[in-house]
Motif scaffolding. Structure first.
Motif, mmCIF file in Angstrom:
data_model
loop_
_atom_site.group_PDB
_atom_site.id
_atom_site.type_symbol
_atom_site.label_atom_id
_atom_site.label_comp_id
_atom_site.label_asym_id
_atom_site.label_seq_id
_atom_site.Cartn_x
_atom_site.Cartn_y
_atom_site.Cartn_z
ATOM 1 N N VAL A 145 0.163 -0.727 0.295
ATOM 2 C CA VAL A 145 0.177 0.202 0.089
ATOM 3 C C VAL A 145 0.865 1.340 -0.155
ATOM 4 O O VAL A 145 1.961 1.239 0.702
ATOM 5 N N ILE A 146 0.641 2.041 -1.088
ATOM 6 C CA ILE A 146 1.118 3.533 -0.820
ATOM 7 C C ILE A 146 -0.087 4.531 0.086
ATOM 8 O O ILE A 146 -1.531 4.759 -0.673
ATOM 9 N N LEU A 147 0.299 4.825 0.842
ATOM 10 C CA LEU A 147 -0.450 5.978 2.001
ATOM 11 C C LEU A 147 -0.519 7.580 1.497
ATOM 12 O O LEU A 147 0.770 7.931 1.685
ATOM 13 N N VAL A 148 -1.787 7.995 0.722
ATOM 14 C CA VAL A 148 -1.659 9.283 0.327
ATOM 15 C C VAL A 148 -2.092 10.229 1.627
ATOM 16 O O VAL A 148 -3.430 9.361 1.956
ATOM 17 N N VAL A 149 -1.216 11.283 2.196
ATOM 18 C CA VAL A 149 -1.547 11.972 3.516
ATOM 19 C C VAL A 149 -2.328 13.364 2.894
ATOM 20 O O VAL A 149 -1.569 13.839 1.830
ATOM 21 N N GLY A 150 -3.217 13.649 3.279
ATOM 22 C CA GLY A 150 -3.529 15.085 2.760
ATOM 23 C C GLY A 150 -3.388 15.837 4.196
ATOM 24 O O GLY A 150 -3.492 16.403 4.933
ATOM 25 N N LEU A 151 -2.801 17.021 3.379
ATOM 26 C CA LEU A 151 -1.561 17.648 4.651
ATOM 27 C C LEU A 151 -3.066 19.033 5.650
ATOM 28 O O LEU A 151 -2.713 20.117 4.242
ATOM 29 N N ARG A 152 -3.412 18.566 6.039
ATOM 30 C CA ARG A 152 -4.094 19.284 6.358
ATOM 31 C C ARG A 152 -4.962 19.410 8.568
ATOM 32 O O ARG A 152 -3.970 18.484 8.118
ATOM 33 N N LEU A 211 -0.718 25.414 9.629
ATOM 34 C CA LEU A 211 0.175 25.948 10.315
ATOM 35 C C LEU A 211 0.643 24.986 10.474
ATOM 36 O O LEU A 211 0.659 24.060 10.807
ATOM 37 N N TYR A 212 2.285 25.185 10.849
ATOM 38 C CA TYR A 212 3.296 24.164 11.049
ATOM 39 C C TYR A 212 3.251 22.479 10.406
ATOM 40 O O TYR A 212 3.254 21.585 10.776
ATOM 41 N N LEU A 213 3.019 23.558 9.257
ATOM 42 C CA LEU A 213 2.507 21.825 8.223
ATOM 43 C C LEU A 213 3.982 21.453 8.495
ATOM 44 O O LEU A 213 3.751 19.818 8.092
ATOM 45 N N GLN A 214 5.109 21.804 7.702
ATOM 46 C CA GLN A 214 6.590 20.635 8.179
ATOM 47 C C GLN A 214 6.261 20.410 9.313
ATOM 48 O O GLN A 214 7.555 18.849 9.760
ATOM 49 N N ASP A 215 6.109 20.674 10.748
ATOM 50 C CA ASP A 215 6.345 19.663 11.969
ATOM 51 C C ASP A 215 5.024 18.816 11.592
ATOM 52 O O ASP A 215 5.713 17.505 12.438
ATOM 53 N N ASN A 216 4.350 18.486 11.094
ATOM 54 C CA ASN A 216 3.088 17.716 10.779
ATOM 55 C C ASN A 216 3.828 16.536 9.788
ATOM 56 O O ASN A 216 3.982 15.303 10.648
ATOM 57 N N VAL A 217 4.818 17.193 9.182
ATOM 58 C CA VAL A 217 5.476 16.063 8.067
ATOM 59 C C VAL A 217 6.649 15.509 9.317
ATOM 60 O O VAL A 217 6.754 13.996 9.201
ATOM 61 N N ALA A 218 7.134 16.185 10.443
ATOM 62 C CA ALA A 218 7.872 15.332 10.870
ATOM 63 C C ALA A 218 7.009 14.666 11.918
ATOM 64 O O ALA A 218 8.243 13.438 11.900
ATOM 65 N N ALA A 219 6.587 14.849 12.346
ATOM 66 C CA ALA A 219 5.515 14.181 13.160
ATOM 67 C C ALA A 219 5.263 12.924 12.819
ATOM 68 O O ALA A 219 5.624 10.970 13.105
ATOM 69 N N LEU A 220 4.757 12.880 11.481
ATOM 70 C CA LEU A 220 3.854 11.841 10.825
ATOM 71 C C LEU A 220 5.742 11.303 10.583
ATOM 72 O O LEU A 220 5.720 9.415 10.397
ATOM 73 N N GLU A 221 6.597 11.509 9.655
ATOM 74 C CA GLU A 221 7.424 10.696 10.010
ATOM 75 C C GLU A 221 8.756 9.871 11.262
ATOM 76 O O GLU A 221 9.317 8.453 11.381
ATOM 77 N N GLN A 222 8.194 10.596 11.619
ATOM 78 C CA GLN A 222 8.693 10.176 13.267
ATOM 79 C C GLN A 222 7.550 9.048 14.137
ATOM 80 O O GLN A 222 8.461 7.387 14.093
ATOM 81 N N ARG A 223 6.433 8.635 13.614
ATOM 82 C CA ARG A 223 5.917 8.113 13.558
ATOM 83 C C ARG A 223 4.794 7.160 12.990
ATOM 84 O O ARG A 223 4.012 5.372 13.196
ATOM 85 N N LEU A 224 5.098 7.244 11.767
ATOM 86 C CA LEU A 224 4.311 6.289 10.816
ATOM 87 C C LEU A 224 5.264 4.148 10.413
ATOM 88 O O LEU A 224 4.496 4.119 10.124
ATOM 89 N N GLY A 225 6.241 4.994 10.655
ATOM 90 C CA GLY A 225 7.590 3.387 10.335
ATOM 91 C C GLY A 225 7.278 2.923 8.701
ATOM 92 O O GLY A 225 6.961 2.046 8.247
ATOM 93 N N ALA A 226 6.592 4.172 8.103
ATOM 94 C CA ALA A 226 7.279 3.567 6.341
ATOM 95 C C ALA A 226 7.948 5.045 5.579
ATOM 96 O O ALA A 226 7.560 5.628 6.334
#
Length: 242
Positions: free
Chosen positions: A156-163, A197-212
């Motif tokens: 699976v490739i998961l598309v994340v809508g940044l909002r 707001l804090y778009l890149q911080d959200n991306v970083a949080a997902l990179e840390q937690r998603l495990g993919a």
């Protein structure tokens, strides 16, 4: 499991370039990302073919029912196939698939979808199968899109809508995907709200937690549909897909 009149049989693909694309919600860029994947695969000299087995919302033009998502996948694919193969269940009303299917007297069959995928593999080197809506959208009283993904048994490739809210939506979706025994091969961050707001911080949080692995981050794009697909493809790094 029965769904649409047929017994389900798990099918596992050993093909390295076939993926199922799902998203954290509807209208978050699954089709853009699926089309970009097809474009990028074609740039690698692979015969790419996109499928969207179920689509709701169609317009009759020149005697042919068209859906924008289906048309985008057809345009981005380097292999041209019959529309009935690309989208066996194209319904007219733009609403939840199980409701539209009931109202338009359509019986969605997962065995047919699996058969279409298997036929697509005989025509191409890479198949991208795009889901409909989020990961757990009902298709009828007996099954949903998670069942479809499970029967296709593709990475699976998961598309994340940044909002706002995307972190919870993403982690819950990832949990649902893995609960079906499916592997998340990668994820794509697609900018739905460029003023988030804090778009890149959200991306970083997902990179840390998603495990993919993050395959790429797509900004808010302008231009024609074809230009947007090419620009989105340029944001992706498919070399990290396994």
């Amino acid at each position: 499991m029965f769904c649409g009149g047929g017994l389900m049989t798990m099918t596992a693909s050993a093909r390295p370039h076939d993926f199922f694309v799902t998203g954290t919600d509807t209208e978050i860029g699954k089709t853009l990302c699926s089309s970009a994947l097809l474009h990028a695969l074609a740039q690698q000299s692979l015969r790419s073919l996109g499928l969207k087995p179920i689509a709701s919302g169609a317009e009759l033009r020149d005697g042919i029912w068209h859906n924008d998502d289906v048309d985008s996948l057809i345009t981005a694919s380097s292999v041209q196939a019959e529309r009935s193969l690309v989208c066996p269940y194209l319904m007219q009303t733009p609403a939840a698939p199980h409701i539209v299917a009931r109202n338009e007297h359509v019986t969605i069959s997962l065995p047919q979808i699996v058969a279409n995928y298997q036929q697509a593999t005989t025509l191409s080197d890479a198949v991208i199968v795009e889901g409909v809506g989020g990961f757990c959208v009902p298709l009828n009283d007996d099954c949903d899109t998670a069942d479809m993904a499970q029967q296709l048994a593709l990475p699976v490739i998961l598309v994340v809508g940044l909002r706002l809210g995307c972190i919870s939506h993403t982690l819950l979706t990832a949990e649902a995907i893995r609960s079906r025994g499916l592997r998340i091969a990668g994820w794509i961050a697609n900018t739905v709200n460029p003023d988030m707001l804090y778009l890149q911080d959200n991306v970083a949080a997902l990179e840390q937690r998603l495990g993919a692995p993050l395959l790429g981050q797509i900004p808010r794009l302008t231009g024609s549909a074809t230009e947007q697909v090419a620009a989105a493809a340029a944001c992706l790094d498919l070399t990290i897909l396994k």
